[in-house]
Write an enzyme that holds these catalytic residues in place. Sequence first.
Site, PDB file in Angstrom:
ATOM      1  N   TRP A 101       0.047  -0.359   5.306  1.00  0.00           N
ATOM      2  CA  TRP A 101      -0.733  -0.647   4.096  1.00  0.00           C
ATOM      3  C   TRP A 101       0.022  -1.577   3.171  1.00  0.00           C
ATOM      4  O   TRP A 101      -0.557  -2.482   2.571  1.00  0.00           O
ATOM      5  CB  TRP A 101      -1.141   0.636   3.390  1.00  0.00           C
ATOM      6  CG  TRP A 101      -2.050   1.488   4.225  1.00  0.00           C
ATOM      7  CD1 TRP A 101      -1.824   2.766   4.637  1.00  0.00           C
ATOM      8  CD2 TRP A 101      -3.338   1.122   4.762  1.00  0.00           C
ATOM      9  NE1 TRP A 101      -2.891   3.213   5.393  1.00  0.00           N
ATOM     10  CE2 TRP A 101      -3.817   2.226   5.488  1.00  0.00           C
ATOM     11  CE3 TRP A 101      -4.121  -0.039   4.699  1.00  0.00           C
ATOM     12  CZ2 TRP A 101      -5.053   2.211   6.141  1.00  0.00           C
ATOM     13  CZ3 TRP A 101      -5.347  -0.059   5.350  1.00  0.00           C
ATOM     14  CH2 TRP A 101      -5.805   1.061   6.067  1.00  0.00           C
ATOM     15  N   ASP A 171       0.363   1.644  -4.813  1.00  0.00           N
ATOM     16  CA  ASP A 171      -0.773   2.191  -4.077  1.00  0.00           C
ATOM     17  C   ASP A 171      -0.453   3.668  -3.826  1.00  0.00           C
ATOM     18  O   ASP A 171       0.487   3.991  -3.103  1.00  0.00           O
ATOM     19  CB  ASP A 171      -0.910   1.431  -2.741  1.00  0.00           C
ATOM     20  CG  ASP A 171      -1.986   2.010  -1.827  1.00  0.00           C
ATOM     21  OD1 ASP A 171      -2.602   3.036  -2.170  1.00  0.00           O
ATOM     22  OD2 ASP A 171      -2.202   1.411  -0.738  1.00  0.00           O
ATOM     23  N   LYS A 195      -8.701   9.983   0.344  1.00  0.00           N
ATOM     24  CA  LYS A 195      -7.610  10.740   0.945  1.00  0.00           C
ATOM     25  C   LYS A 195      -7.461  12.097   0.242  1.00  0.00           C
ATOM     26  O   LYS A 195      -7.376  13.122   0.891  1.00  0.00           O
ATOM     27  CB  LYS A 195      -6.293   9.968   0.863  1.00  0.00           C
ATOM     28  CG  LYS A 195      -6.359   8.531   1.383  1.00  0.00           C
ATOM     29  CD  LYS A 195      -6.484   8.457   2.903  1.00  0.00           C
ATOM     30  CE  LYS A 195      -7.050   7.139   3.396  1.00  0.00           C
ATOM     31  NZ  LYS A 195      -6.188   5.982   3.240  1.00  0.00           N
TER      32      LYS A 195
END
Length: 360
Positions: A101, A171, A195
């Site tokens: 990511w 993030d 998530k």
Amino acid sequence: MSRVYNFSAGPAVLPEEVLREAAEEMLDYKGTGMSVMEMSHRSKAYETIIQESEADLRELMNIPDNYKVLFLQGGASQQFAMIPMNLMKNRVADYIVTGQWAKKAYQEACIYGKANKIASSEDKTFSYIPDCSDLPISEDADYVYICENNTIYGTKYKTLPNTKGKPLVADVSSCFLSEPVDVSKYGVIYGGVQKNIGPAGVVIAIIREDLITEDVLPGTPTMLKYKIHADNASLYNTPPAYGIYICGKVFKWLKAKGGLSAMKEYNEKKAKILYDYLDESRLFKGTVRKEDRSLMNVPFVTGDEELDAKFVKEAAAAGFVNLKGHRTVGGMRASIYNAMPIEGVEKLVAFMKEFEAQNA
Ligand SMILES: *Cc1c(COP(=O)(O)O)cnc(C)c1O
């Protein structure tokens, strides 16, 4: 009805209480005679929902007044572009690459300016967090970027990098609301909610006000300007209304559970059960450097691909689903977000012990 123990990395398990409440309100939300899905985002009822959601999130995270809370769309991946478009005034930013990511965010930033990879843990398949106490931060960097919890590899920063005065952009998709954070240490905290908070389709960005300006890269679309969303309290256009409503319910659930300190304690207790077992098992082993272990995503392997596959299959048949590791790394991964009950982890470990006895 039978619910499984869902160890998916995302979209992931949500609190059963929240799902039940949403089900009860599905056809008639508080006497409005309609579902929240069917309601105008400009209605009084919806205004209350989004305002309460923001207020509850502010309370949970203790968000200072000089930060805006934005409910956006486009997934965490959209932020990979929105961040440079809005923040890269000098067209320079430093990225610490600790997984897929972070790497994707770095690659996206390269489109817009000079993105520097100032540290990486790719040399050991992202199984650790590099030392970030004295990195070569660029003189003219507009920000320093991290992915705080690496969903795929199961690592987490235990100390934030020393950014030498530059704004930190993080993030936090897979560790959002899993423990208390000091928001004032960040320029931007953002994450997709699927998530640990709610249904896919909502991204929450918490941004220090001075970073929200008209001075964005030329050509930045209106919808990708933080300022337009900040000036319109996340209602510039139709927001992901139903998703925000569910997030709001999860915020209330977290408050009722005692807030983020209580969540941290619970998450540590849950993760310890699994990590302690991985440390003593003769069959399974964790893949991450111990001091960098995530409380949320726990990857492990047997060392034998066929046995891994057998485990994933038998576990699913026993009601422990989505334990297969990310397609890029293989093995197994148990994601044990806020809403995973401790019984789920205890029962998983009992199942793993049984499997070990039969297969070691
Ligand atoms: C899942 C995930 C993403 C991507 O989220 P999308 O909403 O699918 O764009 C980004 N960063 C992290 C840390 C993630 O876990």
